[in-house]
Design an enzyme around this catalytic site. Structure first.
Site, short mmCIF file in Angstrom:
data_model
loop_
_atom_site.label_atom_id
_atom_site.label_comp_id
_atom_site.label_asym_id
_atom_site.label_seq_id
_atom_site.Cartn_x
_atom_site.Cartn_y
_atom_site.Cartn_z
N SER A 237 -1.27 -9.57 -4.89
CA SER A 237 -2.19 -8.93 -5.97
C SER A 237 -2.16 -9.54 -7.28
O SER A 237 -3.15 -9.50 -8.04
CB SER A 237 -1.81 -7.34 -6.04
OG SER A 237 -0.72 -7.28 -6.80
N LYS B 101 2.58 -5.32 -12.30
CA LYS B 101 0.92 -5.32 -12.56
C LYS B 101 0.70 -5.62 -14.04
O LYS B 101 1.52 -5.84 -14.63
CB LYS B 101 0.62 -4.08 -12.15
CG LYS B 101 0.42 -3.58 -10.59
CD LYS B 101 -0.54 -4.51 -9.91
CE LYS B 101 -0.38 -4.24 -8.39
NZ LYS B 101 0.68 -4.50 -7.50
#
Length: 211
Positions: free
Chosen positions: A131, A168
């Site tokens: 991701s 993230k």
């Protein structure tokens, strides 16, 4: 007997080569990297590194230089290592995808040159998922984590949500916190008020094993 600057540099080269490619450099490659005319000078420096407990060599084996595991290196030997060499534990895996459990440890310690990271990391985590692909962070990479609870919007963080951890891009607005992927195939994570959320550290660089 302390290590010379060139011996510390050779140790860093060996360490980085093993962590990146899974094998040690050849004596010819070491000689070429340092501008030696032949391998005799390399052999001398390897003798010193072995005597000081930094490495061991497997007889009659190509690329047979081995780093001694941290538990095999005595305190005197550790004190002789360059301050530019970091000894970092690999604590486990971090998700670059969906969060994964935070209780997975590898029990490894690796030696790395400080130049790869800014700021200096406290530990390494192995990435699982893609991701964060558009930030150049891929599945299987080892990322350095600087342990801190302070982070600003726009920084890449390792965050804990309940009992799971993930890496993230942190986005903080007036009324919400989001953890953003850097891959359009993944959705942002909205941190709810009823969740146990904490910043575990800042991303500060990576090491990519050869694969």
């Amino acid at each position: 007997m302390s290590l010379s600057d060139i011996q510390q540099a050779i140790l860093s080269l060996i360490t980085n080569h093993i962590n990146a490619d899974g094998v040690s450099p050849s004596q010819t490659e070491i000689a070429r990297a340092f501008g030696f005319k032949g391998v005799r000078a390399v052999q001398h420096h390897l003798d010193v590194l072995e005597q000081q407990g930094m490495i061991r060599r497997v007889p009659r084996q190509a690329r047979g230089i081995r780093l001694k595991h941290l538990t095999e290196v005595d305190e005197t030997a550790l004190a002789l290592q360059s301050e530019d060499v970091l000894r970092l534990p690999v604590l486990g895996r971090v998700a670059a995808g969906q969060p994964i459990g935070a209780d997975i440890g590898e029990g490894r310690v690796v030696l790395l040159d400080r130049v790869f990271f800014s700021p200096a990391p406290d530990y390494l985590l192995r990435v699982q998922g893609d991701s964060m692909r558009d930030e150049g962070i891929f599945d299987g990479d080892l990322i350095g984590v600087h342990r801190t609870q302070d982070a600003h919007s726009g920084q890449i963080v390792v965050a804990r949500i309940d009992d799971e951890i993930t890496v993230k891009l942190l986005k903080i607005s007036k009324d919400r916190i989001r953890l953003l992927p850097r891959n359009p195939d993944f959705a942002p994570i909205e941190v709810r008020s009823d969740q146990d959320f904490a910043i575990e550290g800042l991303y500060c660089g990576l090491l990519r094993p050869n694969r």
